[in-house]
Design an enzyme around this catalytic site. Structure first.
Site: not given
Ligand code: THU
Length: 127
Positions: A42, A44, A53, A55, A86, A89
């Site tokens: 990930n 940010e 993310c 994934e 999540c 994803c």
């Protein structure tokens, strides 16, 4: 490739996480039907909604190499037991599942767990 190896790659990827805001590191590694692996972590942004993310980062790396069929993904966070993708994803993974579906692998103190993406995203959206 066995799934412990895939988890090991996800663990390594999580060490590259850029997550100064949430302090929640995630690593992911996908295994394609061609037998190749692609990792992501990930990352940010100070504009929080731009966060990507792990994934999706791993999926993007696979796509950039011309791969389209993912048969397994390992997800790992040092900050959580059994970190699962999540909802967003899960839908992205649905787009690139192999003809045999996709295994989602995660690990915690009691070892590895493997579930099918279909269990995590029943009736995923398809056009
Ligand atoms: N995160 C992931 O990388 N994957 C998930 O499936 C859940 C959330 C990241 C996004 C953000 O950087 C941090 O974890 C906290 O939400």
């Amino acid at each position: 490739m066995d799934y412990q190896e895939l988890i090991d790659k996800a663990i390594k990827a999580s060490e590259k996480s850029y997550s100064p805001y949430s302090k929640f590191a995630v690593g992911a590694c996908v295994l394609t039907t061609d037998g190749n692996t692609y990792c992501g972590c990930n990352f940010e942004n100070s504009s929080f909604g731009l966060t990507i993310c792990a994934e999706r980062n791993a999926v993007g790396s696979a796509i950039a190499e011309g791969e389209r069929k993912i048969k397994a993904i390992a997800v790992y966070s040092p900050n959580a037991q059994y970190c699962y993708p999540c909802g967003a994803c899960r839908q992205v993974l649905n787009e690139f599942k192999s003809d045999e579906g996709m295994d989602v692998i995660t690990c915690g103190d009691n070892g590895i767990k493997v579930v099918k993406l279909e269990e995590l995203l029943p009736e995923g959206f398809n056009l």
